[in-house]
Write an enzyme that holds these catalytic residues in place. Structure first.
Site, PDB file in Angstrom:
ATOM      1  N   LYS A  71       3.055  -5.926   1.832  1.00  0.00           N
ATOM      2  CA  LYS A  71       4.321  -6.277   2.488  1.00  0.00           C
ATOM      3  C   LYS A  71       4.059  -7.146   3.711  1.00  0.00           C
ATOM      4  CE  LYS A  71       7.091  -2.046   1.731  1.00  0.00           C
ATOM      5  NZ  LYS A  71       7.773  -0.952   2.466  1.00  0.00           N
ATOM      6  N   ASP A 112      12.220  -1.099   3.429  1.00  0.00           N
ATOM      7  CA  ASP A 112      12.153  -0.079   2.376  1.00  0.00           C
ATOM      8  C   ASP A 112      12.515  -0.777   1.078  1.00  0.00           C
ATOM      9  OD1 ASP A 112      11.494   2.791   2.018  1.00  0.00           O
ATOM     10  OD2 ASP A 112      13.371   2.729   0.892  1.00  0.00           O
ATOM     11  N   GLY A 169       1.338  -3.556  -5.793  1.00  0.00           N
ATOM     12  CA  GLY A 169       2.207  -2.544  -6.408  1.00  0.00           C
ATOM     13  C   GLY A 169       2.533  -2.804  -7.868  1.00  0.00           C
ATOM     14  N   LYS A 221       6.644 -16.483  -4.801  1.00  0.00           N
ATOM     15  CA  LYS A 221       7.293 -15.165  -4.850  1.00  0.00           C
ATOM     16  C   LYS A 221       8.286 -15.027  -3.697  1.00  0.00           C
ATOM     17  CE  LYS A 221       6.467 -10.189  -4.646  1.00  0.00           C
ATOM     18  NZ  LYS A 221       5.536  -9.122  -4.261  1.00  0.00           N
TER      19      LYS A 221
HETATM   20  P1  ITT Z   1       5.735   1.447   4.259  1.00  0.00           P
HETATM   21  O1  ITT Z   1       6.740   2.558   4.106  1.00  0.00           O
HETATM   22  O2  ITT Z   1       4.625   1.774   5.211  1.00  0.00           O
HETATM   23  O3  ITT Z   1       6.369   0.119   4.538  1.00  0.00           O
HETATM   24  P2  ITT Z   1       5.277   1.879   1.415  1.00  0.00           P
HETATM   25  O4  ITT Z   1       4.412   1.175   0.413  1.00  0.00           O
HETATM   26  O5  ITT Z   1       5.194   3.380   1.488  1.00  0.00           O
HETATM   27  O6  ITT Z   1       4.971   1.228   2.856  1.00  0.00           O
HETATM   28  P3  ITT Z   1       8.059   1.953   0.507  1.00  0.00           P
HETATM   29  O7  ITT Z   1       8.291   3.398   0.772  1.00  0.00           O
HETATM   30  O8  ITT Z   1       9.137   0.964   0.875  1.00  0.00           O
HETATM   31  O9  ITT Z   1       6.760   1.395   1.220  1.00  0.00           O
HETATM   32  O10 ITT Z   1       7.733   1.799  -1.036  1.00  0.00           O
HETATM   33  C1  ITT Z   1       7.807   0.568  -1.634  1.00  0.00           C
HETATM   34  C2  ITT Z   1       7.016   0.602  -2.929  1.00  0.00           C
HETATM   35  O11 ITT Z   1       7.756  -0.173  -3.899  1.00  0.00           O
HETATM   36  C3  ITT Z   1       5.696  -0.098  -2.759  1.00  0.00           C
HETATM   37  O12 ITT Z   1       4.695   0.806  -2.382  1.00  0.00           O
HETATM   38  C4  ITT Z   1       5.490  -0.680  -4.145  1.00  0.00           C
HETATM   39  O13 ITT Z   1       5.021   0.303  -5.009  1.00  0.00           O
HETATM   40  C5  ITT Z   1       6.896  -1.023  -4.592  1.00  0.00           C
HETATM   41  N1  ITT Z   1       7.222  -2.411  -4.229  1.00  0.00           N
HETATM   42  C6  ITT Z   1       8.103  -2.829  -3.274  1.00  0.00           C
HETATM   43  N2  ITT Z   1       8.126  -4.164  -3.185  1.00  0.00           N
HETATM   44  C7  ITT Z   1       7.227  -4.608  -4.095  1.00  0.00           C
HETATM   45  C8  ITT Z   1       6.784  -5.895  -4.466  1.00  0.00           C
HETATM   46  O14 ITT Z   1       7.214  -6.982  -3.863  1.00  0.00           O
HETATM   47  N3  ITT Z   1       5.875  -5.975  -5.430  1.00  0.00           N
HETATM   48  C9  ITT Z   1       5.389  -4.882  -6.034  1.00  0.00           C
HETATM   49  N4  ITT Z   1       5.730  -3.630  -5.734  1.00  0.00           N
HETATM   50  C10 ITT Z   1       6.659  -3.485  -4.766  1.00  0.00           C
END
Ligand code: ITT
Length: 202
Positions: free
Chosen positions: A12, A68, A155, A177
Site C-alpha cells: 500500500k 482500508d 496480496g 495500476k
Molecule cells: P494496514 O491495516 O496496516 O493498512 P492491512 O494489509 O492489514 O494493512 P487492510 O486491513 O486494509 O490492510 O486489508 C487489506 C487487504 O486487502 C490487503 O492485506 C490485501 O490482502 C487486500 N488488498 C487491498 N488492496 C489490494 C490491492 O491493491 N492488491 C491486492 N490486494 C489488496
C-alpha cells in the site's frame, strides 16, 4: 506538508507514495515511531479506515491518512471483503490464500467470477479539542482468474484478472495500476480534498 500514513502494509505504502509523493511528505508509521494497536472493529471499509486514522492522529497529534481495502468476490457473498487481510489468518501467505480461492471457484464460469477491489482512504485532521474527518472511496472491477499470474503488486493481485487488459493486476506496472485501481482513484479524490482543505499551507 508532512502526513503520516497509518499502514504497516508495504505494498500500500508504495502505491500511496507514487500518487501523493509530489504533494506531501508521506511518513510511515515506522518512521514516525508509532504502532497501530486498535482492532478493526468496523463493519465497513470506511469505518475501519476512520478507526485507523483517528487512532494514530490521537497518538501523534499529526494529520494522518489510513487505507482500508479488500477484495469482494461475488461468488463468495462478497467475502473476504473487510476481512481480506485476516482471511485464512493474517500470517498465511498469499500463495496459499490465492490458491484456496482458485480452488473454491474451480469450474465456475467467468460470468460468475466477478469481483472488485474496494478502498476507502480516511484523513484525520487534529483541530484543537476536535478533529476533522475526510473520506474517499473507490472500486476496481474485474474477475477472479483461473491461475496465479504476475509478480507486481501485492496480496490478491495475482488472481485479480482485468478483462480489458487481458492480464492480472499483478502483471501491469504500479503506474498503470494506480491509474485504474480502487486505491489510485480514492487517493486522487483524497488529494483533491486535502488540497482544498489546506490550500497554500501545503
Ligand atoms: P494496514 O491495516 O496496516 O493498512 P492491512 O494489509 O492489514 O494493512 P487492510 O486491513 O486494509 O490492510 O486489508 C487489506 C487487504 O486487502 C490487503 O492485506 C490485501 O490482502 C487486500 N488488498 C487491498 N488492496 C489490494 C490491492 O491493491 N492488491 C491486492 N490486494 C489488496
Amino acid at each position: 506538508m508532512k502526513i503520516i500514513f497509518a499502514t504497516s502494509n508495504e505494498g500500500k505504502l508504495r502505491e500511496i507514495r507514487a500518487v501523493l509523493g509530489d504533494y506531501f511528505e508521506i511518513i510511515s508509521m515506522k518512521d514516525a515511531g508509532v504502532r497501530a494497536e486498535a482492532e478493526e472493529t468496523g463493519n465497513t471499509f470506511e469505518e475501519n479506515a476512520v478507526i485507523k486514522a483517528v487512532e494514530i492522529m490521537e497518538k501523534t497529534g499529526e494529520v494522518v491518512l489510513a487505507d482500508d481495502s479488500g477484495l469482494e468476490i461475488d461468488y463468495m457473498n462478497k467475502e473476504p471483503g473487510i476481512h481480506s487481510a485476516r482471511f485464512m489468518g493474517h500470517d498465511t501467505s498469499y500463495d496459499i490464500k490465492n490458491n484456496a480461492i482458485l480452488e473454491r471457484l474451480k469450474g465456475v464460469p467467468d460470468d460468475k467470477r466477478t469481483a472488485r477491489f474496494v478502498c476507502c482512504i480516511a484523513a484525520a485532521i487534529p483541530n484543537g479539542e476536535n478533529k476533522e474527518i475526510l473520506t474517499a472511496s473507490a472500486a476496481m472491477e474485474g474477475i477472479i482468474g483461473h491461475s496465479i499470474a504476475g509478480k507486481n503488486g501485492f496480496g490478491y493481485d495475482p488472481i485479480f484478472f482485468l478483462p480489458e487488459y487481458g492480464c492480472t493486476s499483478a502483471e501491469i506496472s504500479m503506474e498503470e495500476k494506480n491509474k485504474i485501481s480502487h486505491r489510485g482513484k480514492a487517493l486522487v479524490i483524497m488529494k483533491k480534498k486535502l488540497l482544498e482543505r489546506f490550500g497554500d499551507n501545503i
